[in-house]
Design a protein around this motif. Sequence first.
Motif, short mmCIF file in Angstrom:
data_model
loop_
_atom_site.label_atom_id
_atom_site.label_comp_id
_atom_site.label_asym_id
_atom_site.label_seq_id
_atom_site.Cartn_x
_atom_site.Cartn_y
_atom_site.Cartn_z
N CYS A 90 15.94 -33.62 11.50
CA CYS A 90 14.88 -32.86 10.83
C CYS A 90 14.46 -31.66 11.67
N ALA A 91 14.40 -31.84 12.99
CA ALA A 91 14.01 -30.74 13.87
C ALA A 91 15.06 -29.64 13.88
N GLU A 92 16.34 -30.03 13.74
CA GLU A 92 17.42 -29.06 13.76
C GLU A 92 17.44 -28.20 12.50
N HIS A 93 16.90 -28.71 11.40
CA HIS A 93 16.98 -27.99 10.12
C HIS A 93 15.59 -27.87 9.49
N PRO A 94 14.69 -27.13 10.12
CA PRO A 94 13.32 -27.04 9.59
C PRO A 94 13.26 -26.43 8.20
N GLY A 95 14.22 -25.61 7.85
CA GLY A 95 14.20 -24.95 6.55
C GLY A 95 14.58 -25.85 5.39
N LEU A 96 15.08 -27.07 5.67
CA LEU A 96 15.51 -27.96 4.59
C LEU A 96 14.37 -28.81 4.03
N GLY A 97 13.23 -28.76 4.68
CA GLY A 97 12.12 -29.59 4.23
C GLY A 97 12.44 -31.07 4.29
N ALA A 98 13.18 -31.47 5.33
CA ALA A 98 13.62 -32.86 5.45
C ALA A 98 12.53 -33.73 6.05
N ARG A 99 12.44 -34.96 5.55
CA ARG A 99 11.50 -35.95 6.08
C ARG A 99 12.24 -37.28 6.21
N TYR A 100 11.88 -38.07 7.20
CA TYR A 100 12.50 -39.38 7.38
C TYR A 100 11.42 -40.46 7.38
N ARG A 101 11.82 -41.67 7.02
CA ARG A 101 10.90 -42.79 7.01
C ARG A 101 11.70 -44.09 6.97
N GLY A 102 11.09 -45.16 7.45
CA GLY A 102 11.77 -46.44 7.42
C GLY A 102 11.11 -47.46 8.33
N ARG A 103 11.75 -48.62 8.42
CA ARG A 103 11.34 -49.72 9.29
C ARG A 103 12.57 -50.50 9.70
N TRP A 151 16.44 -46.94 6.69
CA TRP A 151 15.87 -45.61 6.87
C TRP A 151 16.30 -44.70 5.73
N GLY A 152 15.43 -43.73 5.47
CA GLY A 152 15.71 -42.75 4.45
C GLY A 152 15.48 -41.35 4.98
N LEU A 153 16.31 -40.41 4.53
CA LEU A 153 16.20 -39.00 4.90
C LEU A 153 16.09 -38.22 3.59
N GLU A 154 14.90 -37.68 3.34
CA GLU A 154 14.61 -37.01 2.07
C GLU A 154 14.65 -35.50 2.25
N PHE A 155 15.10 -34.81 1.20
CA PHE A 155 15.22 -33.36 1.26
C PHE A 155 14.46 -32.71 0.11
N ALA A 156 13.89 -31.53 0.40
CA ALA A 156 13.15 -30.80 -0.63
C ALA A 156 14.07 -30.44 -1.80
N ASP A 157 15.29 -30.01 -1.49
CA ASP A 157 16.31 -29.77 -2.51
C ASP A 157 16.90 -31.12 -2.88
N LYS A 158 16.56 -31.63 -4.05
CA LYS A 158 16.90 -33.01 -4.40
C LYS A 158 18.40 -33.25 -4.52
N ALA A 159 19.17 -32.23 -4.73
CA ALA A 159 20.62 -32.38 -4.87
C ALA A 159 21.32 -32.50 -3.51
N ARG A 160 20.62 -32.16 -2.46
CA ARG A 160 21.26 -32.11 -1.15
C ARG A 160 21.70 -33.49 -0.66
#
Length: 422
Positions: A343-356, A360-369
């Motif tokens: 996420c830090a490497e690609h700030p322009g992608l609007g990426a977010r991560y979450r999990g336990r 884990w999941g890696l979500e992107f602002a561009d839903k097709a990505r």
Amino acid sequence: MTITPPALSVFEALESEVRSYCRSWPAVFDRAQGSRMYDEDGHTYLDFFAGAGALNYGHNNPVLKRALLDYIERDGVTHGLDMGTTAKRAFLEAFQDVVLRPRDLPYKVMFPGPTGTNAVEAALKLARKVKGREAIVSFTNAFHGMSLGSLAVTGNAFKRAGAGIPLVHGTPMPFDHYLDDTVPDFLWFERLLADQGSGLNTPAAVIVETVQGEGGINVARPEWLRGLAALCERHDMLLIVDDIQMGCGRTGSFFSFEEAGITPDIVTLSKSIGGYGMPMSLTLFRPELDVWEPGEHNGTFRGNNPSFVTAAAALDAYWTDGQMEKQTLARGEQAEEALRAICAEHPGLGARYRGRGLVWGLEFADKARASAISRRAFELGLLVETSGPEGEVVKLLPALTISPEELDEGLRILARAVRETA
């Protein structure tokens, strides 16, 4: 790695158009061991899918395989309906001694059928029978199975549409963070319960996932789960935790609800409870809820004895000393660190991560990505699927037994796939 998609074959010619995973991963797989799969052309894939969570202990785990082969070679009972067998007894004793007693859980065990949706259907049916009410409350973006009762408490519009008939007697409420923490937890739910004009029939039960897997790796806070349990108690509703994908150690502890310190009235388990990837499911419930008449809920494949064998072997091998939970949490920290770096490497992608734990999941602002990354990861030798209502989340679900080196390898492939599709 160059992969040539298989030519038109028996799959395309004969199998239904409903098939899905084979479209994402156009290979014909032949062998698998641990965290790796091999196709018939000799390509190797690191598996971050783990049978959608059915292979927490990896492919063809040698400890479980040995127990299974020994059982088969001595002509142990394979099919037994709900008859008493030595395999079932061994599993029940292990489950009681290794899982239930150490956690002070009082549950009765029901074998409702071979799949997760069988366990959910039994849970819903039992809740309605106990309470004498029809309504069930579920949550936004929930997924509980593909049969009609389970679909009625599932949020995904595409999956619901496949039912072909109205899905009734289920009411969705906002999951944790659904309203971006702009209103107090359960404000809407509590108001509907208290208002005689709300149109909400008093529910028999509430069904919830502590981490929504298919819904996009949405993680409920422990305090939110405790609040939900208290709400159910205040309003005489049963609390059902669907632990089909997140149980059996996926989040660290054996049950995903342990961190919250709650004791659900009913729990559903499937996927990795069988250990080896073979069909098996459980519906667990408090003893006072065991109001079934003999044969009132049955099925031909309730008694999968080979699964009892591998399930007992998995409990004995991985859950007697506390090391599996510690290892999973450590691997989870490793995954989180890598996702933070992506996420830090690609700030322009609007990426977010979450999990336990190790989901884990890696979500992107561009839903097709997410789909593009999954495709590129496959080309690079990594199996990952997508989740979320629009497939906008790359979902990581490696085996709990994965080595730190294999996990690092897969995370580096993922980072490369993100980089090459950015």
